[in-house]
Design a protein around this motif. Structure first.
Motif, PDB file in Angstrom:
ATOM      1  N   ASN A   3       0.829  -1.191   0.000  1.00 29.09           N
ATOM      2  CA  ASN A   3       0.000   0.000   0.000  1.00 29.09           C
ATOM      3  C   ASN A   3       0.873   1.254   0.000  1.00 29.09           C
ATOM      4  OD1 ASN A   3      -2.376  -1.483   0.083  1.00 29.09           O
ATOM      5  ND2 ASN A   3      -2.325  -1.601   2.318  1.00 29.09           N
ATOM      6  N   GLN A  66      -3.961  11.799  -3.740  1.00 24.52           N
ATOM      7  CA  GLN A  66      -4.543  10.462  -3.830  1.00 24.52           C
ATOM      8  C   GLN A  66      -4.798  10.082  -5.289  1.00 24.52           C
ATOM      9  OE1 GLN A  66      -5.136   8.309  -1.167  1.00 24.52           O
ATOM     10  NE2 GLN A  66      -5.479   6.843  -2.828  1.00 24.52           N
ATOM     11  N   GLU A  67      -5.195  11.054  -6.102  1.00 24.35           N
ATOM     12  CA  GLU A  67      -5.411  10.795  -7.536  1.00 24.35           C
ATOM     13  C   GLU A  67      -4.114  10.364  -8.212  1.00 24.35           C
ATOM     14  OE1 GLU A  67      -7.015  13.168 -11.543  1.00 24.35           O
ATOM     15  OE2 GLU A  67      -7.025  14.141  -9.560  1.00 24.35           O
ATOM     16  N   ASP A  70      -3.323   6.831  -7.100  1.00 27.08           N
ATOM     17  CA  ASP A  70      -4.174   5.846  -7.774  1.00 27.08           C
ATOM     18  C   ASP A  70      -3.663   5.534  -9.183  1.00 27.08           C
ATOM     19  OD1 ASP A  70      -5.745   5.784  -5.540  1.00 27.08           O
ATOM     20  OD2 ASP A  70      -7.273   7.160  -6.314  1.00 27.08           O
ATOM     21  N   LYS A  71      -3.159   6.551  -9.884  1.00 23.45           N
ATOM     22  CA  LYS A  71      -2.597   6.319 -11.221  1.00 23.45           C
ATOM     23  C   LYS A  71      -1.387   5.382 -11.149  1.00 23.45           C
ATOM     24  CE  LYS A  71      -3.983  10.791 -13.191  1.00 23.45           C
ATOM     25  NZ  LYS A  71      -3.489  12.071 -13.776  1.00 23.45           N
ATOM     26  N   ARG A  73      -0.709   3.159  -8.782  1.00 19.80           N
ATOM     27  CA  ARG A  73      -1.122   1.805  -8.404  1.00 19.80           C
ATOM     28  C   ARG A  73      -1.842   1.111  -9.552  1.00 19.80           C
ATOM     29  NH1 ARG A  73      -0.844   0.436  -3.244  1.00 19.80           N
ATOM     30  NH2 ARG A  73      -2.612  -0.997  -3.419  1.00 19.80           N
ATOM     31  N   ALA A  74      -2.573   1.875 -10.376  1.00 14.91           N
ATOM     32  CA  ALA A  74      -3.244   1.271 -11.532  1.00 14.91           C
ATOM     33  C   ALA A  74      -2.215   0.738 -12.536  1.00 14.91           C
ATOM     34  CB  ALA A  74      -4.151   2.302 -12.202  1.00 14.91           C
TER      35      ALA A  74
END
Length: 537
Positions: A3, A66-67, A70-71, A73-74
């Motif tokens: 994480n 956070q955005e 998220d990119k 982690r994607a």
């Protein structure tokens, strides 16, 4: 995948040590607007086992951080769980983004590249791709590879090599050709200046101190000027564009760039292909007056061809000249033909190989095109000449003894070694000059063969196959002027088939009435006013 986390930090410093508080600044607890947010995500280890982390800060709010997380982690979720190599590639990509301060790559584009096995680096330049494309061309002949390499090295890389492949647009290529045309003007001007100084130097005599001083000054001028250079003509520029277009087509097929080829939409200035012209008496007179050939491609008449063949009848390579003049073989094909390709019984000669000149080096290769592999028929006299040439070559072999080089070629030097195509062309030009004939190139002797066949009424399809053209339209396009002359001769022959006699024209005096013609004719149309009067009556 571990994480990631968001960290809120500031750049406030401690009063005593002047060190930054970082995440422990007291103002971060009392004010939500104080400091910035940083997204952090641990990446997969490098190939050498080194730990690495994606960290990017400067976000005003936690939502933006956070955005970004998220990119990241994607992208890291694209490979399968057991795909260690794929995870390393994605982590390498993200590490490079942090190092180069680039934005996160697009998810869909990265996923497409990953699934199709392409490089994840979207910053491939035009120069890098051209090198990759040329290295992957496995079926290119040596001459074709040299031509592609020249286009890439001289034109494409200097003008377009620094651009990203996926950012290449039509206007970039237009600018390249505009620069080439401007360079051509500069080269022509410098060549003219050098030619003027050179001619002035030749015209200045050596005698006299003043003349010697002037010659010294002119030599200094020549040394200061650039050497003579060739321009990139309008007929060469389409080949440069085609090289780029072919490379981009492969890039599109491999999904390295968007499905749009900008080279296919570039409009160039029209070039003119030289047409074969016959050395007529008027053209010869003009050439003797000005020293300029009417066209780069000139063709002898049958009488001029006969004069040349009679002049070189005692030359060692007479059969080679005759073969090119009557059967239209290319220079390299004539130099490379072997005795095993000749069938005296069938009176035929197989064209299966050629000697290719690359710079000044010579190597053996296949004919120019697939249609160049062909079997040409020989007339009885040429067939007998080949047998006599073979007997002569055997006598030369006996004379040379151990020094003879067995190359199995029909046409060789005195010691049996290969003929150099460049030296053959040079010899031909000297023979033409010694024969007192208007100049043509050795390749133009091949055009003479086509002209003779067309004049003899041979079908153009047969002519095309004999010459080794891939399409008869090529033959028709090259020899259009010759076909026009033949068409005029055909028109004259058609008229001569009808025994028609025309009465001579007689002068008629002014005012003298002429006898009415008794031949039937069409009723002339009446004026509109006359027709209305007749209708009303």
């Amino acid at each position: 995948m571990k994480n990631g986390n968001l960290i809120r930090r500031c750049r406030c410093t401690r009063p005593k040590t002047a060190k930054e508080y970082g995440a422990s600044c007291p103002k971060l607890k009392s004010s939500r607007r104080h400091g910035t947010w940083t997204a952090s995500q641990e990446l997969d280890p490098a190939q050498d086992g080194r730990r690495r982390r994606f960290r990017r800060g400067g976000f005003d709010t936690s939502a933006k951080a956070q955005e970004e997380l998220d990119k990241v982690r994607a992208l890291m979720a694209i490979p399968e769980e057991d795909d260690a190599w794929g995870k390393t590639q994605i982590s390498d990509l993200l590490e490079n983004c942090v190092r180069d301060k680039d934005p996160i790559p697009d998810y869909d584009e990265t996923r497409r590249r990953f699934k199709t096995g392409q490089s994840l680096n979207s910053k491939v330049t035009v120069a890098e791709w051209l090198d990759t494309w040329l290295a992957g061309r496995k079926r290119l002949r040596r001459g074709g590879a040299t031509r592609y390499e020249c286009d890439i090295r001289v034109h494409l890389k200097p003008h377009l090599g620094h651009l990203r492949l996926d950012k290449l647009r039509v206007h970039h290529i237009d600018s390249m050709f505009d620069a080439i045309n401007e360079r051509n003007i500069e080269i022509q001007e410098q060549n003219t200046q050098r030619r003027v100084v050179r001619d002035d130097l030749k015209a200045t005599p050596n005698k006299g101190a003043e003349n010697r001083a002037r010659r010294h000054w002119l030599r200094a001028q020549l040394d200061a000027l650039p050497p003579f250079r060739r321009i990139t003509g309008l007929n060469t520029q389409p080949h440069i564009r085609d090289t780029l277009r072919a490379a981009l087509n492969v890039a599109i097929a491999q999904q390295v760039m968007p499905a749009f080829n900008p080279a296919a939409h570039v409009e160039l200035l029209p070039g003119t292909k030289p047409k074969a012209l016959i050395w007529s008496d008027e053209r010869i007179a003009r050439w003797k007056e000005t020293g300029e050939k009417p066209s780069p491609v000139m063709v002898w008449t049958p009488e001029q061809t006969a004069t040349f063949l009679d002049f070189v009848e005692q030359d060692r390579l007479y059969v080679l000249w005759r073969l090119i003049a009557f059967r239209g073989t290319r220079r390299g094909e004539g130099c490379g033909v072997r005795w095993e390709d000749h069938s005296a019984k069938a009176r035929s000669l197989a064209i299966a190989t050629q000697l290719v000149q690359d710079g000044w080096e010579v190597h053996e290769g296949a004919p120019k095109t697939d249609s160049g592999l062909r079997l040409i028929a020989l007339d009885e006299e040429t067939n007998q000449d080949l047998l006599a040439h073979k007997a002569r070559q055997q006598r030369e072999q006996e004379a040379w003894g151990d020094g003879w080089q067995d190359t199995s070629r029909i046409f060789t030097q005195e010691d049996g070694s290969l003929l150099h195509p460049g030296k053959v062309s040079d010899l031909f030009e000297r023979l033409v000059d010694a024969a007192g004939l208007p100049p043509i190139r050795l390749h133009d002797l091949r055009h003479v063969a086509a002209t003779l066949m067309l004049a003899a009424g041979v079908d153009i399809k047969v002519v095309s196959e004999t010459l080794g053209h891939s399409d008869s339209r090529i033959t028709r396009d090259i020899y259009q002027s010759v076909l026009d002359d033949l068409a005029r001769d055909a028109a004259e022959k058609v008229v001569q088939l009808v025994p028609h006699t025309r009465r001579p024209l007689a002068a008629v005096k002014d005012g003298e009435p002429t006898a009415p013609s008794r031949r039937p004719g069409m009723r002339p149309p009446r004026k509109r006013d006359e027709a209305k009067e007749e209708y009303s009556a």
